[in-house]
Design a protein around this motif. Structure first.
Motif, mmCIF file in Angstrom:
data_model
loop_
_atom_site.group_PDB
_atom_site.id
_atom_site.type_symbol
_atom_site.label_atom_id
_atom_site.label_comp_id
_atom_site.label_asym_id
_atom_site.label_seq_id
_atom_site.Cartn_x
_atom_site.Cartn_y
_atom_site.Cartn_z
ATOM 1 N N VAL A 61 -44.369 25.532 -14.804
ATOM 2 C CA VAL A 61 -43.327 26.448 -15.349
ATOM 3 C C VAL A 61 -42.198 26.502 -14.491
ATOM 4 N N GLN A 62 -40.821 26.277 -14.941
ATOM 5 C CA GLN A 62 -39.607 26.302 -13.954
ATOM 6 C C GLN A 62 -38.699 26.878 -14.933
ATOM 7 N N LEU A 63 -38.031 28.041 -14.117
ATOM 8 C CA LEU A 63 -37.012 28.658 -14.967
ATOM 9 C C LEU A 63 -35.921 28.328 -13.828
ATOM 10 N N TYR B 237 -29.433 38.054 -10.393
ATOM 11 C CA TYR B 237 -29.952 37.956 -11.635
ATOM 12 C C TYR B 237 -31.026 36.798 -11.827
ATOM 13 N N TYR B 238 -32.040 37.071 -12.388
ATOM 14 C CA TYR B 238 -33.237 36.295 -12.535
ATOM 15 C C TYR B 238 -33.412 35.811 -13.866
ATOM 16 N N CYS B 239 -33.908 34.681 -14.255
ATOM 17 C CA CYS B 239 -34.000 34.115 -15.587
ATOM 18 C C CYS B 239 -35.591 34.331 -15.752
ATOM 19 N N THR B 240 -35.869 34.853 -17.035
ATOM 20 C CA THR B 240 -37.216 35.291 -17.300
ATOM 21 C C THR B 240 -37.568 34.611 -18.665
ATOM 22 N N ALA B 241 -38.932 34.707 -18.805
ATOM 23 C CA ALA B 241 -39.464 34.310 -19.927
ATOM 24 C C ALA B 241 -40.569 35.156 -20.593
ATOM 25 N N LEU B 242 -40.718 35.327 -21.750
ATOM 26 C CA LEU B 242 -41.741 36.502 -22.407
ATOM 27 C C LEU B 242 -42.362 35.755 -23.566
ATOM 28 N N CYS C 239 -29.841 29.099 -17.338
ATOM 29 C CA CYS C 239 -31.188 28.863 -17.064
ATOM 30 C C CYS C 239 -31.824 27.688 -17.680
ATOM 31 N N ALA C 240 -32.284 26.772 -16.939
ATOM 32 C CA ALA C 240 -32.820 25.916 -17.703
ATOM 33 C C ALA C 240 -34.427 25.859 -17.521
ATOM 34 N N ALA C 241 -35.029 25.788 -18.968
ATOM 35 C CA ALA C 241 -36.632 26.112 -18.772
ATOM 36 C C ALA C 241 -37.441 24.786 -18.926
ATOM 37 N N SER C 242 -38.582 24.731 -18.329
ATOM 38 C CA SER C 242 -39.535 23.560 -18.570
ATOM 39 C C SER C 242 -40.639 24.137 -18.290
ATOM 40 N N GLY C 243 -41.776 23.268 -18.515
ATOM 41 C CA GLY C 243 -43.098 23.538 -18.273
ATOM 42 C C GLY C 243 -43.796 24.449 -19.306
ATOM 43 N N PHE C 244 -43.076 24.835 -20.436
ATOM 44 C CA PHE C 244 -44.028 25.724 -21.576
ATOM 45 C C PHE C 244 -43.169 25.168 -22.888
ATOM 46 N N THR C 245 -43.618 25.761 -23.880
ATOM 47 C CA THR C 245 -42.950 25.476 -25.329
ATOM 48 C C THR C 245 -41.960 26.525 -25.330
ATOM 49 N N TYR C 246 -40.812 25.854 -25.489
ATOM 50 C CA TYR C 246 -39.455 26.829 -25.363
ATOM 51 C C TYR C 246 -39.586 27.803 -26.367
ATOM 52 N N GLU C 247 -39.858 27.138 -27.701
ATOM 53 C CA GLU C 247 -39.261 27.967 -28.935
ATOM 54 C C GLU C 247 -40.520 29.176 -28.951
ATOM 55 N N TYR D 271 -41.687 40.493 -18.791
ATOM 56 C CA TYR D 271 -41.623 39.093 -18.605
ATOM 57 C C TYR D 271 -42.993 38.447 -18.299
ATOM 58 N N THR D 272 -43.207 37.336 -18.745
ATOM 59 C CA THR D 272 -44.476 36.697 -18.325
ATOM 60 C C THR D 272 -44.100 35.765 -17.266
ATOM 61 N N TYR D 273 -42.843 35.146 -17.224
ATOM 62 C CA TYR D 273 -42.636 34.268 -16.085
ATOM 63 C C TYR D 273 -41.243 34.645 -15.562
ATOM 64 N N ARG D 274 -41.143 34.314 -14.236
ATOM 65 C CA ARG D 274 -39.458 34.804 -13.647
ATOM 66 C C ARG D 274 -39.204 33.644 -12.609
#
Length: 121
Positions: A2-4, A94-99, A22-30, A108-111
């Protein structure tokens, strides 16, 4: 993996604008809500804004409503945060996060790594 990857932070004068990416990779974006938390030393982390990438529904903290706009580009798997009318109170890392599930302004799940935004008076 996972990368953010966050970018776009800079030094700007009060009243100015910046756009964070924030460019996301390593997980299902949607499947994730992606957004931004900010951190100031001595203060609690604050969820600033996030977006449901499945339907582009945005969420904003009261402190940034009307000044910040979040958007998502599914093709590029990138989320943008347009920040206008910046004040010194917006100075933070500022941190990019994904939940995956939950309230994306609170958790968030990832930061990813942070990007520094500094607003001078």
């Amino acid at each position: 993996e996972v990368q953010l990857v966050a970018s776009g932070g800079d030094l700007v004068q009060a009243g100015g604008s910046l756009r964070l990416s924030c460019a996301a990779s390593g997980f299902t974006y949607e499947d994730y809500a992606i957004g931004w938390f900010r951190q100031v030393p001595g203060k609690e982390d604050e969820g600033v804004s996030c977006i449901s990438t499945s339907d582009n529904w945005p969420y904003y903290a009261d402190s940034v409503k009307g000044r910040f706009t979040i958007s998502s580009d599914k093709g590029k798997k990138t989320v943008y945060l347009q920040m206008n009318n910046l004040t010194t109170e917006d100075t933070a890392v500022y941190y990019c996060t994904a939940l995956w599930l939950g309230s994306c302004l609170k958790e968030y799940t990832y930061r990813g790594q942070g990007t520094q935004v500094t607003v001078s008076s």
